[in-house]
Design a protein around this motif. Structure first.
Motif, short mmCIF file in Angstrom:
data_model
loop_
_atom_site.label_atom_id
_atom_site.label_comp_id
_atom_site.label_asym_id
_atom_site.label_seq_id
_atom_site.Cartn_x
_atom_site.Cartn_y
_atom_site.Cartn_z
N GLY A 138 0.81 -1.21 0.00
CA GLY A 138 0.00 0.00 0.00
C GLY A 138 0.84 1.26 0.00
N ASN A 139 0.17 2.39 0.18
CA ASN A 139 0.82 3.70 0.20
C ASN A 139 0.35 4.50 1.41
N TYR A 140 1.18 5.44 1.80
CA TYR A 140 0.81 6.33 2.90
C TYR A 140 0.21 7.62 2.35
N LYS A 141 -0.85 8.07 3.00
CA LYS A 141 -1.46 9.36 2.69
C LYS A 141 -1.67 10.09 4.00
N ASN A 142 -0.99 11.24 4.12
CA ASN A 142 -1.03 12.00 5.38
C ASN A 142 -0.60 11.11 6.55
N ASP A 143 0.45 10.32 6.30
CA ASP A 143 1.04 9.42 7.30
C ASP A 143 0.13 8.27 7.72
N VAL A 144 -0.94 8.04 6.99
CA VAL A 144 -1.83 6.92 7.28
C VAL A 144 -1.70 5.89 6.16
N LEU A 145 -1.43 4.64 6.54
CA LEU A 145 -1.26 3.59 5.55
C LEU A 145 -2.60 3.20 4.93
N GLN A 146 -2.64 3.24 3.61
CA GLN A 146 -3.82 2.79 2.88
C GLN A 146 -3.43 1.51 2.14
N LYS A 147 -3.88 0.39 2.69
CA LYS A 147 -3.49 -0.90 2.13
C LYS A 147 -4.24 -1.19 0.84
N SER A 148 -3.55 -1.89 -0.05
CA SER A 148 -4.18 -2.36 -1.27
C SER A 148 -5.20 -3.44 -0.92
N PRO A 149 -6.36 -3.45 -1.58
CA PRO A 149 -7.36 -4.48 -1.29
C PRO A 149 -6.91 -5.87 -1.73
#
Length: 246
Positions: A138-149
């Protein structure tokens, strides 16, 4: 009596010589001895093998000509003096994807024989702090990890590193396609990770560039932050492949 002693001495000397010569021949290696980067060929046609404990990648490229030639890899295990490779991508021979390929191996000092190929060791998995096989999750957005589904399915991106070499590969097992790949040498120091690109499938203009990233660890996660070769922002999360295979 002297004759018998002489014959015995000659016999013992012969055994010592035989054992000494045998020790110089290739031996059955352990997994730990195979971990690292290996290479053969000339700069215009060089082949680099990177082994982690469970994954591998073999890539051939023309460095001065900035030309990617071919790459294959996947997972591997050791069966005596045979490396059993499960192919997950192969740009030159996609029909091998999904198959197990058995390759006889031998190790003599820093020389590795794998089938008909003979490699020289580049490193043994050190000194880089990122050695191993990693999968992007996944990627971080605003320091929050957004995991790939979808993680570690047919479509995956793997990054494999030795102590000094790296390669990332985007591929799809079901379609048997290598989608994109790049690699070269790397260094880690004081939380910074630097890549020097030696091959890149999409754009030869990227060869020769050096990219700098920040890296931090959170358990099995590696946060990889910086800018790509095209200038885009990179803030990725990678996890050790072994943790997904448990």
């Amino acid at each position: 009596m002297k004759t018998k002693l002489s014959i015995t001495a000659i016999f013992l000397c012969s055994i010592v010589v035989f054992l000494s010569l045998s020790s110089l021949k290739s031996k059955q290696p352990s997994v730990q001895e195979l971990i690292g980067a290996w290479k053969y060929g000339t700069p215009s046609n060089q082949t680099v093998l990177i082994n982690s404990a469970t994954a591998f990648a073999v890539t051939t490229y023309n460095l001065p000509g900035k030309k990617f030639i071919s790459s294959y890899g996947g997972s591997w295990r050791l069966d005596g003096n045979t490396m059993v490779r499960k192919i997950e991508f192969n740009s030159a021979n996609p029909d091998e994807v999904g198959k197990e390929i058995r390759v006889s191996i031998g190790l003599s000092g820093d020389k590795l024989t794998a089938g008909k190929e003979q490699f020289a060791r580049l490193d043994n998995g050190r000194p880089g702090e990122l050695a191993g096989a990693w999968i992007i999750i996944g990627n971080y957005k605003n320091d929050v990890l957004q995991k790939s589904p979808v993680i570690f399915k047919s479509r995956r991106t793997m990054k494999i590193l030795s102590g000094t070499r790296f390669q990332w590969i985007a591929y799809d097992i079901d379609s048997k396609k290598l989608l994109n790949s790049g690699g070269g040498t790397y260094e880690t120091s004081n939380g910074m990770y630097g890549e020097s690109i030696e091959f890149f499938t999409k754009s030869p203009e990227g060869v020769g560039r050096r990219l700098e990233f920040e890296y931090t660890f959170d358990g099995d996660n590696w946060r990889h932050k910086g800018k790509s070769s095209t200038g885009g922002v990179v803030d990725e999360c990678w996890v050790r492949r072994e943790s997904l295979e448990k």
